[in-house]
Design an enzyme around this catalytic site. Structure first.
Site, PDB file in Angstrom:
ATOM      1  N   HIS A  17      17.276  38.807  33.428  1.00  0.00           N
ATOM      2  CA  HIS A  17      16.683  39.287  32.165  1.00  0.00           C
ATOM      3  C   HIS A  17      15.531  38.368  31.748  1.00  0.00           C
ATOM      4  O   HIS A  17      14.489  38.828  31.305  1.00  0.00           O
ATOM      5  CB  HIS A  17      17.724  39.282  31.035  1.00  0.00           C
ATOM      6  N   LYS A  41      30.290  49.884  26.982  1.00  0.00           N
ATOM      7  CA  LYS A  41      31.156  48.869  27.594  1.00  0.00           C
ATOM      8  C   LYS A  41      31.719  47.958  26.494  1.00  0.00           C
ATOM      9  O   LYS A  41      31.083  47.752  25.479  1.00  0.00           O
ATOM     10  CB  LYS A  41      30.325  48.003  28.546  1.00  0.00           C
ATOM     11  N   ARG A  90      16.530  46.700  39.253  1.00  0.00           N
ATOM     12  CA  ARG A  90      16.996  45.730  40.242  1.00  0.00           C
ATOM     13  C   ARG A  90      17.030  46.305  41.641  1.00  0.00           C
ATOM     14  O   ARG A  90      16.678  45.686  42.598  1.00  0.00           O
ATOM     15  CB  ARG A  90      18.391  45.226  39.880  1.00  0.00           C
ATOM     16  N   SER A 128      25.436  41.177  34.423  1.00  0.00           N
ATOM     17  CA  SER A 128      26.204  40.388  33.460  1.00  0.00           C
ATOM     18  C   SER A 128      27.694  40.414  33.815  1.00  0.00           C
ATOM     19  O   SER A 128      28.387  39.404  33.669  1.00  0.00           O
ATOM     20  CB  SER A 128      25.977  40.928  32.047  1.00  0.00           C
TER      21      SER A 128
HETATM   22  N1  COA Z   1      18.729  41.051  35.709  1.00  0.00           N
HETATM   23  C1  COA Z   1      20.063  40.999  35.770  1.00  0.00           C
HETATM   24  N2  COA Z   1      20.864  41.992  35.362  1.00  0.00           N
HETATM   25  C2  COA Z   1      20.271  43.066  34.851  1.00  0.00           C
HETATM   26  C3  COA Z   1      18.889  43.196  34.744  1.00  0.00           C
HETATM   27  C4  COA Z   1      18.099  42.128  35.204  1.00  0.00           C
HETATM   28  N3  COA Z   1      16.765  42.155  35.151  1.00  0.00           N
HETATM   29  N4  COA Z   1      18.601  44.392  34.207  1.00  0.00           N
HETATM   30  C5  COA Z   1      19.769  44.985  33.970  1.00  0.00           C
HETATM   31  N5  COA Z   1      20.779  44.193  34.362  1.00  0.00           N
HETATM   32  C6  COA Z   1      22.200  44.499  34.300  1.00  0.00           C
HETATM   33  C7  COA Z   1      22.821  44.153  32.994  1.00  0.00           C
HETATM   34  O1  COA Z   1      23.267  42.821  32.968  1.00  0.00           O
HETATM   35  C8  COA Z   1      23.964  45.146  32.928  1.00  0.00           C
HETATM   36  O2  COA Z   1      25.022  44.625  33.682  1.00  0.00           O
HETATM   37  P1  COA Z   1      26.553  44.996  33.348  1.00  0.00           P
HETATM   38  O3  COA Z   1      26.683  46.465  33.590  1.00  0.00           O
HETATM   39  O4  COA Z   1      27.299  44.195  34.316  1.00  0.00           O
HETATM   40  O5  COA Z   1      26.784  44.613  31.904  1.00  0.00           O
HETATM   41  C9  COA Z   1      23.433  46.380  33.660  1.00  0.00           C
HETATM   42  O6  COA Z   1      22.325  45.919  34.409  1.00  0.00           O
HETATM   43  C10 COA Z   1      22.988  47.486  32.731  1.00  0.00           C
HETATM   44  O7  COA Z   1      22.087  46.983  31.784  1.00  0.00           O
HETATM   45  P2  COA Z   1      22.216  47.270  30.226  1.00  0.00           P
HETATM   46  O8  COA Z   1      21.521  46.193  29.504  1.00  0.00           O
HETATM   47  O9  COA Z   1      23.634  47.546  29.825  1.00  0.00           O
HETATM   48  O10 COA Z   1      21.219  48.463  30.072  1.00  0.00           O
HETATM   49  P3  COA Z   1      21.252  49.991  30.264  1.00  0.00           P
HETATM   50  O11 COA Z   1      20.146  50.292  31.201  1.00  0.00           O
HETATM   51  O12 COA Z   1      22.587  50.552  30.579  1.00  0.00           O
HETATM   52  O13 COA Z   1      20.811  50.485  28.797  1.00  0.00           O
HETATM   53  C11 COA Z   1      20.696  50.551  26.420  1.00  0.00           C
HETATM   54  C12 COA Z   1      21.426  50.013  27.650  1.00  0.00           C
HETATM   55  C13 COA Z   1      21.272  49.879  25.229  1.00  0.00           C
HETATM   56  C14 COA Z   1      19.217  50.202  26.524  1.00  0.00           C
HETATM   57  C15 COA Z   1      20.814  52.083  26.353  1.00  0.00           C
HETATM   58  O14 COA Z   1      22.163  52.441  26.532  1.00  0.00           O
HETATM   59  C16 COA Z   1      20.323  52.620  25.034  1.00  0.00           C
HETATM   60  O15 COA Z   1      19.135  52.828  24.864  1.00  0.00           O
HETATM   61  N6  COA Z   1      21.254  52.832  24.065  1.00  0.00           N
HETATM   62  C17 COA Z   1      20.929  53.280  22.732  1.00  0.00           C
HETATM   63  C18 COA Z   1      21.397  54.708  22.483  1.00  0.00           C
HETATM   64  C19 COA Z   1      20.336  55.660  22.942  1.00  0.00           C
HETATM   65  O16 COA Z   1      19.209  55.681  22.457  1.00  0.00           O
HETATM   66  N7  COA Z   1      20.721  56.489  23.917  1.00  0.00           N
HETATM   67  C20 COA Z   1      19.818  57.428  24.517  1.00  0.00           C
HETATM   68  C21 COA Z   1      18.963  56.740  25.521  1.00  0.00           C
HETATM   69  S1  COA Z   1      18.204  57.920  26.559  1.00  0.00           S
END
Ligand code: COA
Length: 161
Positions: A17, A41, A90, A128
């Protein structure tokens, strides 16, 4: 002013990140790292703790701010007058889900762009959950998360045993 929002769960923030934050800070006037409060989660750290861990990991990045948000990401983007959603990719496995989210966000507001940055290959295997699993089993997470938050991770994991 070009404002980019980097949303995520950051439970906890990793060097993967941080790599995206550092690189995007060079591309935007302001980057807001937005910690999602309500995601599906079950988080280890509260949103306040996740926010504080990121804040503590940021050094010499005056144009980066950390905030948390609840509800629809697009509503948050509007409230901050941001124009761009920043996401890290990733591996191929991230693509399908990220593509769906980007298209849904475009449907919600076509004026807001999603940009994807390739995570540095050094961190492309990181997540994570993997950090939490390795740390909970006593493994070494040095080099994978910002050094000054490592004690917080081990301490927090002890509280849930
Ligand atoms: N380096 C290391 N790990 C990374 C990474 C990076 N550069 N980028 C992502 N990851 C990992 C994260 O650690 C996480 O790991 P985990 O599953 O073990 O916890 C995983 O990738 C997913 O990342 P996360 O941060 O949970 O993001 P996401 O892509 O699932 O999106 C939100 C999360 C909050 C951005 C998304 O759910 C959201 O926008 N929610 C708001 C509600 C909404 O508007 N919904 C409609 C959206 S279309």
């Amino acid at each position: 002013m070009k404002i980019g929002v980097y949303p995520g769960s950051f439970d906890p923030v990793t060097e993967g990140h941080m790599d995206i934050i550092k690189r995007s800070a060079k591309m935007f006037d302001k980057v807001i790292v937005a910690v999602a409060k309500n995601y599906s989660k079950k988080p280890l750290f509260t949103a306040e703790e996740r926010t504080e861990l990121i804040q503590r990991s940021l050094q010499d990045m005056p144009n980066v701010e950390v905030d948390s948000f609840e509800g629809l990401l697009m509503d948050y983007i509007h409230s901050k007058n941001a124009q761009v959603i920043i996401k890290g990719l990733r591996a191929i496995s991230d693509f399908e889900y990220e593509f769906q989210m980007a298209l849904m966000n475009r449907k919600l507001d076509p004026k807001v762009e999603t940009i994807f940055m390739m995570t540095s290959y050094k961190y492309s295997f990181l997540s994570s959950s993997m950090i939490k699993e390795v740390a909970s089993l006593g493994g070494c997470i040095a080099g994978l998360v910002p050094e000054n938050i490592i004690p917080d991770i081990y301490r927090k994991l002890k509280t849930i045993r």
